[in-house]
Design a protein around this motif. Sequence first.
Motif, PDB file in Angstrom:
ATOM      1  N   ALA A 127      -9.501  -8.734 -40.500  1.00 34.49           N
ATOM      2  CA  ALA A 127      -9.749  -9.118 -39.110  1.00 34.49           C
ATOM      3  C   ALA A 127      -8.820  -8.313 -38.225  1.00 34.49           C
ATOM      4  O   ALA A 127      -7.834  -7.743 -38.697  1.00 34.49           O
ATOM      5  CB  ALA A 127      -9.508 -10.602 -38.922  1.00 34.49           C
ATOM      6  N   HIS A 128      -9.136  -8.231 -36.929  1.00 34.88           N
ATOM      7  CA  HIS A 128      -8.275  -7.482 -36.025  1.00 34.88           C
ATOM      8  C   HIS A 128      -8.253  -8.117 -34.639  1.00 34.88           C
ATOM      9  O   HIS A 128      -9.116  -8.913 -34.298  1.00 34.88           O
ATOM     10  CB  HIS A 128      -8.696  -6.010 -35.939  1.00 34.88           C
ATOM     11  N   VAL A 129      -7.257  -7.742 -33.875  1.00 37.06           N
ATOM     12  CA  VAL A 129      -7.135  -8.115 -32.470  1.00 37.06           C
ATOM     13  C   VAL A 129      -7.088  -6.810 -31.691  1.00 37.06           C
ATOM     14  O   VAL A 129      -6.296  -5.920 -32.010  1.00 37.06           O
ATOM     15  CB  VAL A 129      -5.840  -8.918 -32.207  1.00 37.06           C
ATOM     16  N   THR A 130      -7.939  -6.668 -30.694  1.00 32.27           N
ATOM     17  CA  THR A 130      -7.968  -5.455 -29.893  1.00 32.27           C
ATOM     18  C   THR A 130      -6.916  -5.538 -28.795  1.00 32.27           C
ATOM     19  O   THR A 130      -6.800  -6.560 -28.111  1.00 32.27           O
ATOM     20  CB  THR A 130      -9.360  -5.263 -29.258  1.00 32.27           C
ATOM     21  N   VAL A 131      -6.152  -4.480 -28.652  1.00 31.65           N
ATOM     22  CA  VAL A 131      -5.142  -4.396 -27.594  1.00 31.65           C
ATOM     23  C   VAL A 131      -5.433  -3.164 -26.745  1.00 31.65           C
ATOM     24  O   VAL A 131      -6.173  -2.276 -27.170  1.00 31.65           O
ATOM     25  CB  VAL A 131      -3.702  -4.329 -28.171  1.00 31.65           C
ATOM     26  N   PRO A 132      -4.866  -3.090 -25.546  1.00 37.09           N
ATOM     27  CA  PRO A 132      -5.129  -1.931 -24.687  1.00 37.09           C
ATOM     28  C   PRO A 132      -4.688  -0.616 -25.328  1.00 37.09           C
ATOM     29  O   PRO A 132      -3.684  -0.570 -26.048  1.00 37.09           O
ATOM     30  CB  PRO A 132      -4.288  -2.218 -23.435  1.00 37.09           C
ATOM     31  N   LYS A 133      -5.439   0.448 -25.061  1.00 32.14           N
ATOM     32  CA  LYS A 133      -5.131   1.766 -25.614  1.00 32.14           C
ATOM     33  C   LYS A 133      -3.721   2.214 -25.239  1.00 32.14           C
ATOM     34  O   LYS A 133      -3.042   2.885 -26.009  1.00 32.14           O
ATOM     35  CB  LYS A 133      -6.149   2.785 -25.104  1.00 32.14           C
ATOM     36  N   ARG A 134      -3.244   1.809 -24.069  1.00 37.23           N
ATOM     37  CA  ARG A 134      -1.912   2.219 -23.628  1.00 37.23           C
ATOM     38  C   ARG A 134      -0.803   1.644 -24.515  1.00 37.23           C
ATOM     39  O   ARG A 134       0.333   2.073 -24.448  1.00 37.23           O
ATOM     40  CB  ARG A 134      -1.682   1.850 -22.163  1.00 37.23           C
ATOM     41  N   TRP A 135      -1.122   0.666 -25.360  1.00 35.56           N
ATOM     42  CA  TRP A 135      -0.140   0.093 -26.284  1.00 35.56           C
ATOM     43  C   TRP A 135       0.036   0.948 -27.530  1.00 35.56           C
ATOM     44  O   TRP A 135       0.878   0.650 -28.368  1.00 35.56           O
ATOM     45  CB  TRP A 135      -0.568  -1.307 -26.703  1.00 35.56           C
TER      46      TRP A 135
ATOM     47  N   GLU B  24       4.924  -7.529 -22.201  1.00 39.98           N
ATOM     48  CA  GLU B  24       3.596  -7.929 -21.737  1.00 39.98           C
ATOM     49  C   GLU B  24       2.991  -8.900 -22.749  1.00 39.98           C
ATOM     50  O   GLU B  24       3.222  -8.776 -23.939  1.00 39.98           O
ATOM     51  CB  GLU B  24       2.742  -6.660 -21.648  1.00 39.98           C
ATOM     52  N   VAL B  25       2.189  -9.848 -22.277  1.00 40.66           N
ATOM     53  CA  VAL B  25       1.515 -10.810 -23.150  1.00 40.66           C
ATOM     54  C   VAL B  25       0.017 -10.624 -22.984  1.00 40.66           C
ATOM     55  O   VAL B  25      -0.477 -10.438 -21.877  1.00 40.66           O
ATOM     56  CB  VAL B  25       1.897 -12.261 -22.787  1.00 40.66           C
ATOM     57  N   LEU B  26      -0.699 -10.688 -24.110  1.00 40.04           N
ATOM     58  CA  LEU B  26      -2.148 -10.546 -24.098  1.00 40.04           C
ATOM     59  C   LEU B  26      -2.740 -11.706 -24.881  1.00 40.04           C
ATOM     60  O   LEU B  26      -2.322 -11.971 -26.010  1.00 40.04           O
ATOM     61  CB  LEU B  26      -2.531  -9.217 -24.767  1.00 40.04           C
ATOM     62  N   ASP B  27      -3.693 -12.433 -24.291  1.00 44.81           N
ATOM     63  CA  ASP B  27      -4.430 -13.465 -25.017  1.00 44.81           C
ATOM     64  C   ASP B  27      -5.674 -12.828 -25.577  1.00 44.81           C
ATOM     65  O   ASP B  27      -6.363 -12.073 -24.871  1.00 44.81           O
ATOM     66  CB  ASP B  27      -4.839 -14.611 -24.078  1.00 44.81           C
ATOM     67  N   GLY B  28      -5.965 -13.092 -26.844  1.00 43.31           N
ATOM     68  CA  GLY B  28      -7.143 -12.494 -27.447  1.00 43.31           C
ATOM     69  C   GLY B  28      -7.686 -13.357 -28.559  1.00 43.31           C
ATOM     70  O   GLY B  28      -7.152 -14.425 -28.855  1.00 43.31           O
ATOM     71  N   GLU B  29      -8.759 -12.894 -29.166  1.00 42.65           N
ATOM     72  CA  GLU B  29      -9.393 -13.592 -30.275  1.00 42.65           C
ATOM     73  C   GLU B  29      -9.438 -12.658 -31.475  1.00 42.65           C
ATOM     74  O   GLU B  29      -9.763 -11.483 -31.325  1.00 42.65           O
ATOM     75  CB  GLU B  29     -10.814 -13.980 -29.874  1.00 42.65           C
ATOM     76  N   VAL B  30      -9.098 -13.173 -32.636  1.00 39.81           N
ATOM     77  CA  VAL B  30      -9.168 -12.387 -33.866  1.00 39.81           C
ATOM     78  C   VAL B  30     -10.631 -12.299 -34.272  1.00 39.81           C
ATOM     79  O   VAL B  30     -11.321 -13.313 -34.356  1.00 39.81           O
ATOM     80  CB  VAL B  30      -8.331 -13.041 -34.990  1.00 39.81           C
ATOM     81  N   LYS B  31     -11.098 -11.062 -34.509  1.00 38.00           N
ATOM     82  CA  LYS B  31     -12.504 -10.847 -34.843  1.00 38.00           C
ATOM     83  C   LYS B  31     -12.626 -10.203 -36.219  1.00 38.00           C
ATOM     84  O   LYS B  31     -11.725  -9.501 -36.654  1.00 38.00           O
ATOM     85  CB  LYS B  31     -13.145  -9.958 -33.788  1.00 38.00           C
ATOM     86  N   PRO B  32     -13.741 -10.457 -36.914  1.00 36.74           N
ATOM     87  CA  PRO B  32     -13.946  -9.873 -38.238  1.00 36.74           C
ATOM     88  C   PRO B  32     -13.933  -8.354 -38.192  1.00 36.74           C
ATOM     89  O   PRO B  32     -14.379  -7.753 -37.211  1.00 36.74           O
ATOM     90  CB  PRO B  32     -15.334 -10.366 -38.647  1.00 36.74           C
ATOM     91  N   PHE B  33     -13.415  -7.754 -39.265  1.00 29.44           N
ATOM     92  CA  PHE B  33     -13.354  -6.297 -39.368  1.00 29.44           C
ATOM     93  C   PHE B  33     -13.373  -5.949 -40.851  1.00 29.44           C
ATOM     94  O   PHE B  33     -12.334  -5.993 -41.509  1.00 29.44           O
ATOM     95  CB  PHE B  33     -12.087  -5.777 -38.695  1.00 29.44           C
ATOM     96  N   GLY B  34     -14.543  -5.657 -41.405  1.00 35.13           N
ATOM     97  CA  GLY B  34     -14.652  -5.373 -42.838  1.00 35.13           C
ATOM     98  C   GLY B  34     -14.216  -6.581 -43.654  1.00 35.13           C
ATOM     99  O   GLY B  34     -14.701  -7.680 -43.440  1.00 35.13           O
TER     100      GLY B  34
END
Length: 51
Positions: free
Chosen positions: A24-32, A11-21
């Motif tokens: 930085a992080h990228v949010t992925v679906p919980k099922r992953w 599966e491919v997911l397009d996302g944006e890296v966001k600040p985290f402390g």
Amino acid sequence: MVNRFEIDGEEVLDGEVKPFGNSAHVTVPKRWRGADVKVVRTSEPDGGDDE
């Protein structure tokens, strides 16, 4: 210069890296949860916070 990578996957997911402390992080679906993933940067960073 852009490099081309070939990755076998499910599966491919397009996302944006966001600040985290202090990082930085990228949010992925919980099922992953528990899955192996690879992250590929497809653009230059915006230059906001340097290390």
